[in-house]
Design a protein around this motif. Structure first.
Motif, PDB file in Angstrom:
ATOM      1  N   ILE A  29      38.629  52.876  29.039  1.00 41.21           N
ATOM      2  CA  ILE A  29      40.016  52.109  28.825  1.00 41.21           C
ATOM      3  C   ILE A  29      41.044  52.666  29.820  1.00 41.21           C
ATOM      4  N   GLU A  30      41.308  54.390  29.632  1.00 39.71           N
ATOM      5  CA  GLU A  30      42.253  54.828  30.158  1.00 39.71           C
ATOM      6  C   GLU A  30      42.270  54.373  31.684  1.00 39.71           C
ATOM      7  N   ASN A  31      41.200  54.365  32.170  1.00 42.43           N
ATOM      8  CA  ASN A  31      41.309  54.001  33.784  1.00 42.43           C
ATOM      9  C   ASN A  31      41.366  52.469  34.125  1.00 42.43           C
ATOM     10  N   ASN A  32      41.508  51.778  33.005  1.00 40.25           N
ATOM     11  CA  ASN A  32      41.796  50.307  33.284  1.00 40.25           C
ATOM     12  C   ASN A  32      40.540  49.578  33.888  1.00 40.25           C
ATOM     13  N   PHE A  33      39.387  50.095  33.464  1.00 34.95           N
ATOM     14  CA  PHE A  33      38.049  49.203  34.383  1.00 34.95           C
ATOM     15  C   PHE A  33      37.709  48.073  33.824  1.00 34.95           C
ATOM     16  N   PHE A  34      38.612  47.602  32.596  1.00 37.55           N
ATOM     17  CA  PHE A  34      38.236  46.271  32.087  1.00 37.55           C
ATOM     18  C   PHE A  34      39.270  45.416  32.125  1.00 37.55           C
ATOM     19  N   HIS A  35      40.435  45.918  32.761  1.00 34.60           N
ATOM     20  CA  HIS A  35      41.666  45.072  33.047  1.00 34.60           C
ATOM     21  C   HIS A  35      41.267  44.129  33.904  1.00 34.60           C
ATOM     22  N   ALA A  36      41.514  42.784  33.821  1.00 37.69           N
ATOM     23  CA  ALA A  36      41.249  41.724  34.795  1.00 37.69           C
ATOM     24  C   ALA A  36      42.458  41.639  35.787  1.00 37.69           C
ATOM     25  N   LYS A  37      42.322  41.495  36.865  1.00 36.41           N
ATOM     26  CA  LYS A  37      43.330  41.240  38.027  1.00 36.41           C
ATOM     27  C   LYS A  37      42.877  40.035  38.626  1.00 36.41           C
ATOM     28  N   ARG A  38      44.152  39.121  38.759  1.00 37.63           N
ATOM     29  CA  ARG A  38      44.068  37.771  39.578  1.00 37.63           C
ATOM     30  C   ARG A  38      44.064  38.390  41.053  1.00 37.63           C
ATOM     31  N   ASP A  39      42.909  38.331  41.549  1.00 37.60           N
ATOM     32  CA  ASP A  39      42.608  38.786  43.116  1.00 37.60           C
ATOM     33  C   ASP A  39      42.297  37.427  43.898  1.00 37.60           C
ATOM     34  N   PRO A  40      42.920  37.080  44.950  1.00 37.73           N
ATOM     35  CA  PRO A  40      42.791  35.726  45.542  1.00 37.73           C
ATOM     36  C   PRO A  40      41.392  35.672  46.327  1.00 37.73           C
ATOM     37  N   ASP A  41      41.056  37.145  46.795  1.00 36.73           N
ATOM     38  CA  ASP A  41      40.031  37.353  47.606  1.00 36.73           C
ATOM     39  C   ASP A  41      38.746  37.276  46.716  1.00 36.73           C
ATOM     40  N   LYS A  42      38.693  37.405  45.621  1.00 40.64           N
ATOM     41  CA  LYS A  42      37.497  37.794  44.642  1.00 40.64           C
ATOM     42  C   LYS A  42      37.505  36.302  43.750  1.00 40.64           C
ATOM     43  N   GLN A  43      36.234  36.030  43.272  1.00 43.15           N
ATOM     44  CA  GLN A  43      36.004  34.761  42.620  1.00 43.15           C
ATOM     45  C   GLN A  43      36.210  35.067  41.054  1.00 43.15           C
ATOM     46  N   PRO A  44      36.789  34.550  40.314  1.00 41.15           N
ATOM     47  CA  PRO A  44      37.048  34.695  38.848  1.00 41.15           C
ATOM     48  C   PRO A  44      35.846  34.685  38.061  1.00 41.15           C
ATOM     49  N   PHE A  45      35.391  35.268  37.031  1.00 36.40           N
ATOM     50  CA  PHE A  45      34.771  35.279  36.184  1.00 36.40           C
ATOM     51  C   PHE A  45      35.148  35.209  34.538  1.00 36.40           C
TER      52      PHE A  45
END
Length: 887
Positions: A29-45
Motif C-alpha cells: 500500500i505504501e508503495n502504491n503497487f495497487f494504484h491503477a494508472k491510465r497508461d496509453p501504452d498498456k492495455q487496461p484490465f
C-alpha cells in the motif's frame, strides 16, 4: 529497481503468517503497487468488486469471491496490464435499516421516536464502523485493491448517477407510478421485488366454501388457501364456455359475513378443470385477481393494513392479525355451514428474503420500471457476437430465461435508508415533478408547498449501475474512458437475476456498451456435510478465524483449489491444514535453497553451463507448468491451476529436483555447484511468481530473501515459457530414472526393507539407448536406491528368486537373498494368512446371517461387505507372495 543477493537473507525456521501479512500489505500500500494508472501504452484490465453490504462481517462466500478476483488481478498486473481492482460497498437499504432498527429496539427506541434525519445519522454512524471493519478484512485477505478509487453506493457522485438514471428513464416513459399488486413484507413494512421473494413448500389447507346466490336459487362453490382475503372479494369468476355456469353469469351472490352482493362474471383466465371451475376474485390481494378486476372494472377493497393487521374493511375482524383472522373466519364459516370442506394442501408460499415473513400480495401505489424495452435490448445484445460471456456458459440460459419472462420492476421501498425517490408533489395543484435537482417551488403553479416522495429506491436499482457509476458516469471521466467496459465480474449464481441481469440492461441503456467482458459464476460454500451454511445450523465459518489459525495464504489456496466454475464446494478444515502444510513444504525448500546460495547474486544466474539431466528436466517441466498455469488462469480454472502448481512444487521440485541437486551442491565441482544454484534460483523465482496470485504473502517473503531484481513480486513480470529451455530427451531420461527409483522404493516397501539397508540391484536395459541413459544416471540410482551392488546391462543373468519390476525400456531385479531371510518371511506371511483367513470367515458368517442382514442399517451391511473384499484381496496377495517364496 532493487537487486538482492542471498548472502544475509536466510529465512527463519518457520513462516509466521501474521507478521508477514501485516508487513507486506503495508509495504504494498505504501508503495502504491495497487494504484491503477491510465497508461496509453498498456492495455487496461478492470475488475470492480461486488460491493459487500455494510451490515456486518464478510463471510466465507465473500472470501471465495474476492480471492478469485484477486488471483485474476494479480496475474494480470504481472502480465503487464494496467490493472484496476476497484473496491466499494453497498448501502443495502432494507438489510442495513433492519440491523440498525434492531439495535435501537434493544435501547427501547424506534426509528419513529428519532424521526427521519436523526435515524439516518444513526445509520451513517453504523456505516462508518462497518466500512472500517470490511476494509480490515480485505487487508487480512490480501486483496490488491486501489483504495484511492473506493466507492459507496450512497456517496455524492454515485447518488448523482442514480438520480440521472431515474430521471432519464422517467423522461423516456420507462418509469411510472401506479397502483399494482406488489409483494409486501409486513415485518419490514416495505415492498419487495419478485426476486426478493423466496418460495418455501408449506403444508397449508384448501378451504371449500359455498357462496349463496342472491336470488335464493342455490349456491356456487369456491376454494381458497387464504380465507381471510374473502372479506375483500368483489366477484366470482367462471370460464365463459363452462356449461355448468353459463346460466349464472350476470347473477350475484351474497358474500358471507360481510353481506355484500357481488357479481358472477365470465373470464377466460379461469381454468374450468381446476377445483369447482369457479374462483373468488379479490383484486386488492391477488395479482391475477387484480388483472381480472381491471378487465371487469371491479372495486379494489383492501382488508388489511401495512402490518398485515385486518382493517375497518374487515368488519368484525378489525384489529386481528391476518393469521388469527384466518382461524376465526374458519371457525365462523364452518359454524354457518358456508365452509363445508377443508383438505390438506402442500403449496409454495412466498417469504421475504430479508425478514422471512410470509409475503402478502398487496395493492399499493408504487414506482415501477417498464422492463420490456430494456429486456428487448438485452436480448438483442445476447444474440450478438460481442455479447457478455458467461463462465460456465450454461448460466447464460439462466439469465436469458429471466429476461425473456420479465415483469415490470417495483423499485420503490418504504424505507428511510437509501436513495430517496427524486419526485416531488405539490399540495396546491397536485402536480408531480421528477427532477435531477431538489425542488423547493412547484414548477407548475409556483407554490412552495411541495414535498418529496417519502420512499427510497430498491437497493438493486443503484447496484445495477456499479460497473460504470464507480468510474465517474454520468461524467465522461478519464477513468471511464480508459477502464470501461470492465473485464470480469466474479459473482455467485444466486444473484444472476438480482444483479447481473440488471447491470447488463442498465449498462446497455446508459453507456451503449456491455458492462463487462466475462461473468465468472461460482457456487456457494457448503459445510463438510454438504449443507448450506447458516446461523440456524450454527455451521458458518468465519474467514478471519481461519486466517487467525492458518494464515491468509492457506485459506486463499484452499478456496481456489476447491473451486470449479459454477459449482458448489465443501469446506473442510483438513483441506486448510493441507494448504498450510503445502506452504510449509515451499518454505522449507526455499530455506534449503538459501542455505546453499551463500554469496550468490542475481547477476550470477547463468544457465549456459553444463546442465545435468535433472537441471534440464526441471527447467523443461517449469516451461510446461508456466504455459499450463497461464492457460488455466486465463480460462478461470483456478482449481486446476492450483493443483498443477501443487504437484509441480511438491513432486517435481521438492521431492525430486532438490534431492538430486544435493549431489552437486554438496560436491567438490564448483562449476556444477554454480550451475545448480542458477537453476535452483531460476526455478524458485519463476515458480513463486506463478504461485503469487494464490499465496501473495509467503511468496513475497521468500522472493525478497532470494536473489532477485525488482521492488516486489507483486509487480514482477509474469513468467512466459521459453522453448530454449525445453529438452524432450532429458525429460524422457529423467522419467526413466524416476521410474527406476520409484519402483525400487516400492519393492523395498512391499518386503519391509528400509532404505538404509543395502541391496543388490540388477537392471536389464531393453536396448543400448536405454543403457546409455541409465549409465548417465547411475549416480542418482546409487544415491536414491542405496545398492550394495549395482549391475546395469542389456544382457545379464536373472536370479531365480528375486523381486522384479518393469519400467519403460528396462526390467529391475532385486535378489531375495539380499533382501530378506526367506525362511523368516515365510513364517511371517503364514501367520498373516491365518489371521486373514479368520477375518474372512468371521465376516462371511455375519453376512450369511439373515437376522443381521434384515436388522442392520444398509450402511453397516455395505461396510462389512467392503471389509470382506479388502481382507480377501489382502489374502490373495499373501498367497501369491508365499507361492513365489516357496517355488
Amino acid at each position: 529497481m532493487t537487486t538482492a543477493s542471498a548472502s544475509n537473507n536466510q529465512l527463519p525456521k518457520n513462516f509466521d503468517p501474521k507478521t508477514a501479512e501485516k508487513k507486506w500489505y503495508s509495504y504494498w500500500i505504501e508503495n502504491n503497487f495497487f494504484h491503477a494508472k491510465r497508461d496509453p501504452d498498456k492495455q487496461p484490465f478492470t475488475i470492480v468488486i461486488p460491493p459487500p453490504n455494510v451490515t456486518g462481517k464478510l463471510h466465507l462466500g465473500h472470501a471465495l469471491d474476492t480471492t478469485l478476483q484477486d488471483i485474476i488481478t494479480r496475474a494480470k498486473r504481472m502480465q503487464g496490464y494496467s490493472t484496476l481492482f476497484l473496491p466499494g460497498m453497498d448501502h443495502a437499504g432494507i438489510a442495513t435499516q433492519a440491523r440498525v432498527e434492531a439495535n435501537l429496539r434493544e435501547e427501547g427506541i424506534s426509528r419513529y421516536d428519532l424521526g427521519r434525519e436523526k435515524f439516518l445519522e444513526k445509520v451513517w454512524e453504523w456505516k462508518y464502523v462497518y466500512a472500517d471493519a470490511i476494509r480490515e478484512q480485505w487487508e487480512k485477505l490480501g486483496l490488491a485493491l486501489d483504495y484511492s478509487r473506493e466507492r459507496f453506493t450512497m456517496d455524492e457522485g454515485f447518488s448523482r448517477a442514480v438520480r440521472e438514471v431515474f430521471v432519464r428513464l422517467y423522461e423516456k416513459g420507462l418509469i411510472y407510478r401506479g397502483k399494482r399488486i406488489i409483494n409486501w413484507d409486513p415485518a419490514a413494512r416495505t415492498a419487495l421485488s419478485d426476486i426478493e421473494v423466496i418460495y418455501k413448500e408449506v403444508k397449508g389447507a384448501l378451504h371449500h366454501m359455498r357462496y349463496p346466490l342472491a336470488d335464493g336459487s342455490g349456491y356456487i362453490e369456491v376454494a381458497t388457501t387464504r380465507p381471510e382475503t374473502m372479506l375483500g372479494d368483489t366477484a366470482v369468476a367462471v370460464h365463459p364456455d363452462d356449461e355448468r355456469y353459463k346460466h349464472l353469469i350476470g347473477k350475484t351472490v351474497i358474500l358471507p359475513i360481510v353481506g355484500r352482493e357481488i357479481p358472477i362474471i365470465a373470464d377466460e383466465y379461469v381454468d374450468p378443470e381446476f377445483g369447482s371451475g369457479a374462483v373468488k376474485i379479490t383484486p386488492a390481494h391477488d395479482p391475477n385477481d387484480f388483472e381480472i378486476g381491471l378487465r371487469h372494472n371491479l372495486p379494489q377493497i383492501i382488508v388489511m393494513d401495512e402490518t398485515a393487521t385486518m382493517n375497518e374493511m374487515a368488519g368484525p375482524y378489525k384489529g386481528l392479525d391476518r393469521f388469527a383472522c384466518r382461524k376465526q373466519i374458519i371457525k365462523d364459516l364452518t359454524e354457518q355451514g358456508v365452509m363445508f370442506k377443508i383438505e390438506e394442501h402442500i403449496h409454495q408460499v412466498g417469504h421475504s428474503e430479508r425478514s422471512d415473513a410470509v409475503v402478502e400480495p398487496y395493492l399499493s401505489t408504487q414506482w415501477f420500471v417498464r422492463m420490456q424495452p430494456l429486456a428487448d435490448a438485452a436480448l438483442a445484445h445476447a444474440a450478438g457476437e460481442d455479447s457478455v460471456k458467461f463462465v460456465p456458459e450454461r448460466f447464460k440460459q439462466t439469465y436469458l430465461r429471466w429476461i425473456e419472462n420479465i415483469r415490470d420492476w417495483c423499485i420503490s421501498r418504504q424505507l428511510w435508508w437509501g436513495h430517496r425517490i427524486p419526485a416531488w408533489y405539490c399540495d396546491d395543484c397536485e402536480s408531480e415533478t421528477v427532477s435531477r435537482e431538489d425542488v423547493n417551488v412547484c414548477p407548475k403553479c409556483g407554490s412552495a408547498r411541495v414535498r418529496q416522495d417519502e420512499d427510497v429506491l430498491d437497493t438493486w436499482f443503484s447496484s445495477a449501475l456499479w460497473p460504470f457509476a464507480t468510474l465517474g458516469w454520468p461524467e465522461e471521466t478519464e477513468d471511464l474512458k480508459y477502464f470501461y467496459p470492465t473485464n470480469v465480474l466474479v459473482t455467485g449464481y444466486d444473484i444472476i437475476f438480482f444483479w447481473v441481469a440488471r447491470m447488463i440492461f442498465s449498462a446497455l441503456e446508459f453507456t451503449g456498451q456491455k458492462p463487462f467482458e466475462h461473468v465468472l459464476i461460482h457456487g456457494i460454500i457448503r459445510d463438510s456435510e454438504g449443507r448450506k451454511m447458516s446461523k440456524s445450523l450454527g455451521n458458518g465459518v468465519d474467514p478471519m478465524e481461519v486466517i487467525e489459525k492458518y494464515g491468509a495464504d492457506a485459506l486463499r489456496f484452499t478456496l481456489a483449489t476447491g473451486n470449479s466454475p459454477g459449482n458448489d464446494q465443501r469446506f473442510y478444515w483438513e483441506k486448510v491444514e493441507a494448504s498450510r502444510n503445502f506452504a510449509n513444504k515451499i518454505w522449507n525448500a526455499s530455506r534449503f535453497a538459501l542455505m546453499n546460495l551463500e554469496g550468490f547474486r542475481y547477476e550470477d544466474i547463468d544457465l549456459s553451463g553444463n546442465l545435468s539431466v535433472p537441471d534440464k528436466w526441471i527447467l523443461s517441466r517449469l516451461q510446461e507448468t508456466i504455459a499450463d498455469v497461464t492457460r488455466l488462469i486465463d480460462s478461470f480454472e483456478f482449481g486446476e491451476a492450483g493443483r498443477l502448481l501443487y504437484n509441480f512444487i511438491w513432486d517435481d521440485l521438492c521431492d525430486w529436483y532438490i534431492e538430486m541437486a544435493k549431489l552437486p551442491l554438496y560436491g567438490d565441482d564448483e562449476q556444477a555447484k554454480r550451475t545448480t544454484q542458477s537453476v535452483l534460483v531460476t526455478v524458485l523465482d519463476q515458480t513463486l511468481r506463478l504461485l503469487h496470485p494464490f499465496m501473495p504473502f509467503m511468496t513475497e517473503e521468500i522472493w525478497q530473501a532470494l536473489p532477485h531484481k525488482g521492488e516486489s513480486i507483486s509487480v514482477a513480470a509474469w513468467p512466459t515459457p521459453d522453448k530454449q529451455y525445453i529438452w524432450p530427451e532429458a525429460m524422457d531420461e529423467m522419467a526413466l530414472l524416476v521410474d527406476v527409483i520409484r519402483s525400487v522404493r516400492n519393492v523395498r516397501a512391499e518386503v519391509n526393507v528400509p532404505l538404509s539397508k543395502k541391496i543388490e540391484l540388477l537392471i536389464k536395459a531393453g536396448d543400448h539407448n536405454v543403457l546409455e541413459r541409465l549409465k548417465r544416471g547411475e549416480e542418482y540410482i546409487v544415491r536414491f536406491c542405496n545398492p550394495e551392488k549395482l549391475v546395469i546391462d542389456t544382457d545379464l543373468a536373472v536370479p531365480e528368486k528375486a523381486m522384479s519390476a518393469v519400467v519403460t525400456g528396462a526390467e529391475l531385479f532385486l535378489p531375495l537373498a539380499g533382501l530378506i531371510d526367506i525362511e523368516q518371511e515365510v513364517k511371517r506371511l503364514e501367520k498373516e494368512l491365518a489371521a486373514l483367513n479368520g477375518e474372512v470367515e468371521r465376516i462371511e458368517k455375519k453376512l450369511a446371517n439373515q437376522g443381521f442382514i434384515s436388522k442392520a442399517p444398509a450402511k453397516v451391511v455395505e461396510e462389512e461387505k467392503a471389509k470382506l473384499a479388502d481382507y480377501a484381496d489382502k489374502r490373495e496377495k499373501v498367497l501369491a507372495r508365499l507361492a513365489e517364496l516357496k517355488a
